[in-house]
Design a protein around this motif. Structure first.
Motif, short mmCIF file in Angstrom:
data_model
loop_
_atom_site.label_atom_id
_atom_site.label_comp_id
_atom_site.label_asym_id
_atom_site.label_seq_id
_atom_site.Cartn_x
_atom_site.Cartn_y
_atom_site.Cartn_z
N CYS A 1 0.82 -1.21 0.00
CA CYS A 1 0.00 0.00 0.00
C CYS A 1 0.85 1.26 0.00
O CYS A 1 0.35 2.35 -0.30
CB CYS A 1 -0.97 0.01 1.19
N SER B 1 -5.34 -0.07 -4.45
CA SER B 1 -6.39 0.85 -4.91
C SER B 1 -7.35 0.16 -5.87
O SER B 1 -8.57 0.24 -5.71
CB SER B 1 -5.76 2.07 -5.58
N SER C 1 -9.62 -2.43 -4.28
CA SER C 1 -10.66 -1.75 -3.50
C SER C 1 -11.72 -1.15 -4.41
O SER C 1 -12.92 -1.23 -4.14
CB SER C 1 -10.05 -0.66 -2.63
N GLY D 1 -11.51 -2.36 5.73
CA GLY D 1 -10.65 -2.63 4.59
C GLY D 1 -10.50 -4.10 4.28
O GLY D 1 -10.77 -4.97 5.11
N THR E 1 -6.46 7.41 1.13
CA THR E 1 -5.77 7.17 2.40
C THR E 1 -4.28 7.47 2.21
O THR E 1 -3.69 7.06 1.20
CB THR E 1 -5.98 5.71 2.86
N LYS F 1 -8.70 2.84 0.12
CA LYS F 1 -9.12 1.88 1.15
C LYS F 1 -10.60 1.60 1.01
O LYS F 1 -11.42 2.52 0.95
CB LYS F 1 -8.81 2.43 2.54
N SER G 1 -7.31 8.09 6.57
CA SER G 1 -8.21 8.31 5.44
C SER G 1 -8.63 9.77 5.41
O SER G 1 -8.92 10.37 6.45
CB SER G 1 -9.42 7.40 5.54
#
Length: 452
Positions: free
Chosen positions: A189, A224, A227, A245, A365, A387, A419
């Motif tokens: 991430c 990303s 998600s 998440g 985030t 997220k 976030s």
């Protein structure tokens, strides 16, 4: 199962499905490669910011030069050729075109393109799932009000997952979980366009040879895109998302029915009926044999002893209880499969996945500590990753959707892992994308986020 027959019929009648493509990059090029091989479809025009690049991609995928010599859209309709230009508005407005395929990858532009197409009574296949993730429910409603169909793109994982969920429910199975695979470790991430190729398994030379965009591929890697796609699936199917998440449980194909069970039964789910992503790596980085990295899956439950016995009698691979079974497709072919959506919306009036509500969101985030005055650079960049959160959580905090976190100035400091909210940034409120998102919030916000 008869879309091909319907296309053959349209070809025999001289009434092809007429398509306009906005954006002829990698995804669009893959669709372009299939069009000459698909009966009953005529690509009338391509709109791209760089017509010369679009022409180069047409040549790369094997189109003959004379196919793109039409001097105008009207000429293209008459001759069966394809017009290439940079004017997307003329493409959307042309009365002969039935379906617009939005393939820019730019979520702000995609919303504008979709809304304009609906006004012109055009069906839309939206490849730019980033746009669907932050305002898909309202896009779907606007399409319905216009009497046209709005759809996710088959070949991309969200539509394929929706297809598996629909299969399960049509067969009478309750869906326990559904999702896709991904190569994931927690520190991904934090990845940036500078570090992406080492994590991804390519050399910079290989990436350059393939013309691969490091920012785009980093959006896949840093969580990303998983998600974003999980959000689209949740909003289209009603499946819930994890409260804080994605978990990315590691599992081989064989182990998916083991891990995609509720925690109370030895799995990872908070409850039945959720979206999740399976990692192809063990926590120590070892590759899992026979992984689902490039595929999609759905786990269903045998609710009766008889159905459970049927699983056993037909050698269906289940968890130890014999109740949970996973059906999967190990690969997806991205743009090579978009023709299924084009045919479905044009010939059946059916989407291959469409948002039915606002259940999930992707909130920008921080990848690192961010200072006031910094410019956010959206998914796959250096500043934020996306997220996955329940829509109620996002609405309550005023979460900044990742799809609108492009070229936006930060107003106050944000810590790594935090976030962002609307109050953290200076938004351009003049875009269709911003207005559509805010209208969707007002119309679809979960009741729990409006209380108090």
């Amino acid at each position: 199962m008869n879309l091909h027959a319907k296309l053959l019929q349209r070809q025999a009648e001289g009434r092809p499905v007429r398509v306009g493509l906005i954006g002829a990059g990698k995804f669009g090029s893959m669709y372009l490669a299939q069009i000459p091989r698909t009966p009953g479809v005529h690509l009338v025009g391509i709109a791209d910011l760089s017509p010369s690049a679009a022409q180069a991609n047409l040549a790369r995928v094997g189109w003959e030069a004379q196919r793109t010599q039409a001097g105008s859209l009207a000429e293209a309709v008459k001759t069966g050729a394809t017009h290439v230009a940079d004017d997307w508005r003329s493409l959307v407005r042309h009365p002969a075109i039935d379906v617009i395929v939005e393939c820019t990858g730019n979520p702000v532009a995609a919303v504008e393109h979709c809304l304009a197409a609906f006004k012109e009574k055009k069906h839309v296949v939206n490849v730019t799932v980033e746009a669907d993730a932050f305002c898909g429910a309202l896009l779907a409603q606007r399409a319905a009000e216009a009497g046209v169909v709005y759809s996710l793109a088959f070949g991309d994982q969200p539509a394929l997952i929706c297809d598996l969920v629909d299969w399960a429910r049509t067969c009478g199975f309750p869906v326990v979980a559904a999702g896709r695979g991904h190569k994931w470790l927690p520190h991904f991430c934090e990845s940036t366009p500078e570090t992406v190729w080492g994590h991804y398994g390519l050399t910079p030379e290989q990436a350059k040879r393939g013309g691969l965009n490091p920012k785009m591929f980093n959006s896949f890697l840093d969580g990303s895109k998983p998600s974003i796609e999980s959000t689209a699936v949740s909003n289209a199917t009603g499946l819930a998302v994890p409260s804080n998440g994605l978990l990315y449980p590691p599992a081989s194909v064989e182990d998916i029915p083991y891990v995609t069970r509720p925690k109370s039964e030895g799995g990872v789910l908070e409850k039945k009926g959720m979206v999740e992503v399976i990692s192809s790596l063990e926590p120590d980085g070892r590759k899992i044999p026979y992984d689902i990295r490039m595929g999609v899956w759905v786990t269903v439950e045998a609710e009766t002893e008889y159905i459970k016995n049927c699983f056993e009698e037909y050698n269906a691979h289940t968890d130890p209880s014999g109740r949970y079974f996973t059906l999967y497709k190990r690969w997806h072919l991205i743009g090579l499969e978009v023709g299924v959506s084009v045919a479905a919306v044009a010939l059946r009036g059916e989407p291959t996945g469409v948002a039915m509500g606002w259940n999930a969101d992707v909130v920008a985030t921080a990848k690192r500590d961010l200072a006031p005055g910094e410019m956010l650079d959206g998914e796959g960049g250096y500043t934020v990753w996306g997220k996955l959160l329940p829509a109620a959580t996002s609405a309550a905090m005023g979460g900044l959707p990742l799809g609108l976190a492009h070229n936006v100035k930060l107003l106050r400091a944000v810590k790594k892992g935090q976030s962002l909210s609307w109050d953290d940034v200076a938004m351009d409120t003049s875009t269709d994308a911003y207005r559509t998102r805010r209208a969707m919030e007002a119309m679809f916000a979960p009741a729990s986020s409006r209380s108090g």
